[in-house]
Design a protein around this motif. Structure first.
Motif, PDB file in Angstrom:
ATOM      1  N   TRP A   1       4.081   0.740  -3.767  1.00 19.99           N
ATOM      2  CA  TRP A   1       3.858   0.178  -5.249  1.00 19.99           C
ATOM      3  C   TRP A   1       4.222   1.267  -6.198  1.00 19.99           C
ATOM      4  O   TRP A   1       2.794   2.313  -5.407  1.00 19.99           O
TER       5      TRP A   1
ATOM      6  N   ARG B   1      -2.743  -2.210  -7.019  1.00 20.10           N
ATOM      7  CA  ARG B   1      -2.027  -1.676  -5.629  1.00 20.10           C
ATOM      8  C   ARG B   1      -3.237  -2.370  -4.362  1.00 20.10           C
ATOM      9  O   ARG B   1      -3.477  -2.913  -3.623  1.00 20.10           O
ATOM     10  N   ASP B   2      -4.220  -1.971  -5.051  1.00 25.25           N
ATOM     11  CA  ASP B   2      -5.758  -2.026  -4.122  1.00 25.25           C
ATOM     12  C   ASP B   2      -6.388  -3.123  -4.199  1.00 25.25           C
ATOM     13  O   ASP B   2      -6.863  -3.500  -2.700  1.00 25.25           O
TER      14      ASP B   2
ATOM     15  N   TYR C   1       0.707  -1.159   0.067  1.00 30.45           N
ATOM     16  CA  TYR C   1       0.081   0.183  -0.052  1.00 30.45           C
ATOM     17  C   TYR C   1       0.774   1.281  -0.334  1.00 30.45           C
ATOM     18  O   TYR C   1       0.674   2.650  -0.777  1.00 30.45           O
TER      19      TYR C   1
ATOM     20  N   LEU D   1     -10.502  -1.440  -9.059  1.00 30.41           N
ATOM     21  CA  LEU D   1      -9.439  -0.888  -7.943  1.00 30.41           C
ATOM     22  C   LEU D   1      -7.806  -0.386  -8.596  1.00 30.41           C
ATOM     23  O   LEU D   1      -6.902   0.209  -7.769  1.00 30.41           O
TER      24      LEU D   1
ATOM     25  N   SER E   1      -5.863  -9.142   2.591  1.00 29.32           N
ATOM     26  CA  SER E   1      -7.269  -8.492   3.637  1.00 29.32           C
ATOM     27  C   SER E   1      -8.181 -10.029   3.950  1.00 29.32           C
ATOM     28  O   SER E   1      -7.989 -10.289   4.356  1.00 29.32           O
TER      29      SER E   1
ATOM     30  N   VAL F   1      -3.953  -5.621  -2.412  1.00 27.28           N
ATOM     31  CA  VAL F   1      -4.060  -5.077  -0.760  1.00 27.28           C
ATOM     32  C   VAL F   1      -5.843  -6.494  -0.166  1.00 27.28           C
ATOM     33  O   VAL F   1      -5.730  -6.639   0.817  1.00 27.28           O
ATOM     34  N   THR F   2      -6.248  -5.608  -1.234  1.00 29.18           N
ATOM     35  CA  THR F   2      -7.989  -6.319  -0.616  1.00 29.18           C
ATOM     36  C   THR F   2      -7.606  -7.829  -0.068  1.00 29.18           C
ATOM     37  O   THR F   2      -8.298  -8.531   0.020  1.00 29.18           O
TER      38      THR F   2
END
Length: 499
Positions: A395, A470-471, A392, A467, A478, A474-475
């Motif tokens: 990147w 990167r996102d 996050y 997204l 998670s 990360v998602t």
């Protein structure tokens, strides 16, 4: 093992436990269980090395293609859906036939099936490396997965039936460490081989490298692996085998191919059929057991608490492991624009820490028991969180240095879980059912690995357009963290003492 062994004053605690388990499950003794470490049918150090080599090859091959897929696609002009079949065809064939492979080892001899499976694995690896087009490669990968299913169940079955006591515990720990290390090393090795472009072979070297290794393995197996089989061999359960294969196919095929194919009608019909086929499998197996016939997966085996709880724990662990490896390989090459070597070596700290932690694992288990699994899941979770925060913040400038802290923690945490869980799963399985028990365990692991790529991989690739890389990464991590939390909670139900 006879009742006399159970009552003799000189019998060891491990032998007594094993005999009691056999009596409790109503299962016959193994025909070739060793009476001592030096008996003709005991597993020597060279024999253990050989069977562990056989266990490592198929797992390495499951992950080695992750970083080779882009070059395969360019060279063979293959679409994304066909490339996914290169991965899925191997994984599905492997998972579908594993329990059958274990049963055949019990029936015809585990060493014999190990040799046949390893030889076939070498030949199918050669076919993969020489494939002239994408569909030939897919067919060769399916055959390669089937050959792995003949070989791998014999590894745990041989360990279970030719070792005892502390030697068995050490061998099981080494098996678990080998399995985990192979998953990480496969991805690293794939990147190195593709970039090395040995004799202009490019991606083909990730398959051709298996051939000389298999030749060495076959020579060693003939010399060092003892032959074991069940004293009362059982016939193959045809209806059970067909229904188990159908259940796994109806689940894995649509999940692995659905996104690339655009989720056509057949994928939804297949997923809808899965619970019905799985229920039919259960009914057929229960009826076979009630009628005195031998089911593919004996209910008496599933009644073992350690096996049942260990398998339950292995599912979220393996899903998260394989999904993470696939997603990171894609993200580092497509998003961070790293080459195959850099993408593979970015996970080298994970492999190194896994190796170091696995060496300390047996001593920690001897002192703290199954609490090591809980601690390992916490350490793994911290490592994944560190990786997610790094991605996050930095990147796309991520690579070996940036990922080192998180990857090292994640690898150490994984090493404290996988070998111990595998020991727990097999701890109460009597030698006479070693082939079936190992087949059930490896099937659960392999099906979960395939599910990880299908579910977390599909989630990640579906999120990228909306997204960004990167996102989406990360998602996805998670979601994996949630799976790690489930693993930690499930590990609290494991027996405190690990045999």
């Amino acid at each position: 093992m006879t009742q006399k062994n159970t009552t003799t004053s000189t019998a060891t605690t491990e032998t007594t436990t094993e005999t009691t388990t056999t009596a409790a499950t109503g299962l016959p003794p193994d025909a070739h269980s060793p009476d001592s470490p030096g008996s003709p049918n005991s597993l020597s150090s060279l024999g253990l090395f050989t069977v562990l080599l056989g266990a490592a090859l198929p797992l390495i091959d499951f992950f080695i293609v992750n970083v080779a897929l882009p070059s395969m696609g360019r060279d063979l002009a293959a679409s994304d859906s066909v490339l996914e079949l290169v991965v899925a065809g191997y994984g599905v064939a492997y998972a579908v036939l594993l329990v059958l492979g274990g049963r055949l080892g019990d029936l015809f001899g585990r060493r014999r099936l190990f040799l046949v499976g390893m030889a076939a694995f070498g030949l199918t690896s050669l076919a993969c490396g020489l494939a002239p087009d994408a569909w030939t490669l897919v067919a060769a990968r399916v055959a390669q997965g089937a050959s792995a299913a003949a070989m791998v169940p014999q590894v745990l079955a041989t360990i279970q039936s030719s070792t005892q006591g502390t030697r068995r515990a050490k061998a099981m720990s080494l098996y678990g460490a080998t399995a985990g290390l192979s998953m990480v090393a496969g991805q690293i090795l794939g990147g190195v081989l593709v970039a090395a472009d040995i004799a202009g072979t490019g991606w083909r070297s990730v398959f051709l490298v298996n051939v000389p290794v298999v030749v060495v393995g076959l020579v060693l197996a003939v010399r060092a692996v003892p032959e074991t089989r069940s004293q009362h061999p059982e016939p193959v359960d045809g209806p059970g085998t067909a229904l188990l294969a159908a259940a796994l196919l109806t689940l894995l095929a649509p999940l692995t191919e659905g996104r690339a194919a655009g989720w056509p009608l057949w994928t939804w019909l297949s997923l809808a059929a899965f619970p019905l086929v799985a229920a039919a499998f259960y009914v057929v197996e229960r009826r076979a057991d009630r009628d005195g016939r031998t089911p593919l997966i004996p209910p008496s085996l599933l009644s073992l608490t350690t096996l049942r709880r260990g398998l339950t724990l292995m599912v979220p662990f393996s899903i998260g492991f394989s999904g993470f490896m696939f997603v990171v390989a894609v993200a580092l090459q497509s998003g961070a624009r790293l080459g195959p070597v850099q993408a593979g070596l970015a996970l080298a700290p994970m492999a190194l820490s896994f190796f170091v932690a696995s060496l300390a694992g047996p001593r920690l288990v001897a002192r703290f028991g199954a609490r090591v699994v809980t601690a390992g899941s916490v350490v793994q979770g911290i490592g994944i969180l560190v990786i997610a925060l790094t991605v996050y913040a930095d990147w796309p400038d991520v690579g070996f240095v940036q990922l080192l802290p998180g990857a090292a923690l994640a690898g150490a945490g994984q090493a404290l879980q996988l070998p111990v869980v595998m020991r727990i799963v097999m701890s109460e399985v009597p030698p006479a059912r070693a082939g079936v028990g190992s087949g059930v365990m490896v099937t659960t692991q392999q099906a979960s690995l395939a599910l990880g790529v299908a579910t977390l991989g599909t989630l990640f690739l579906s999120l990228v357009p909306g997204l960004g890389m990167r996102d989406a990464l990360v998602t996805t991590m998670s979601v994996q963290l949630a799976g790690v939390a489930v693993t930690a909670l499930l590990s609290l139900r494991l027996p405190r003492k690990v045999h």
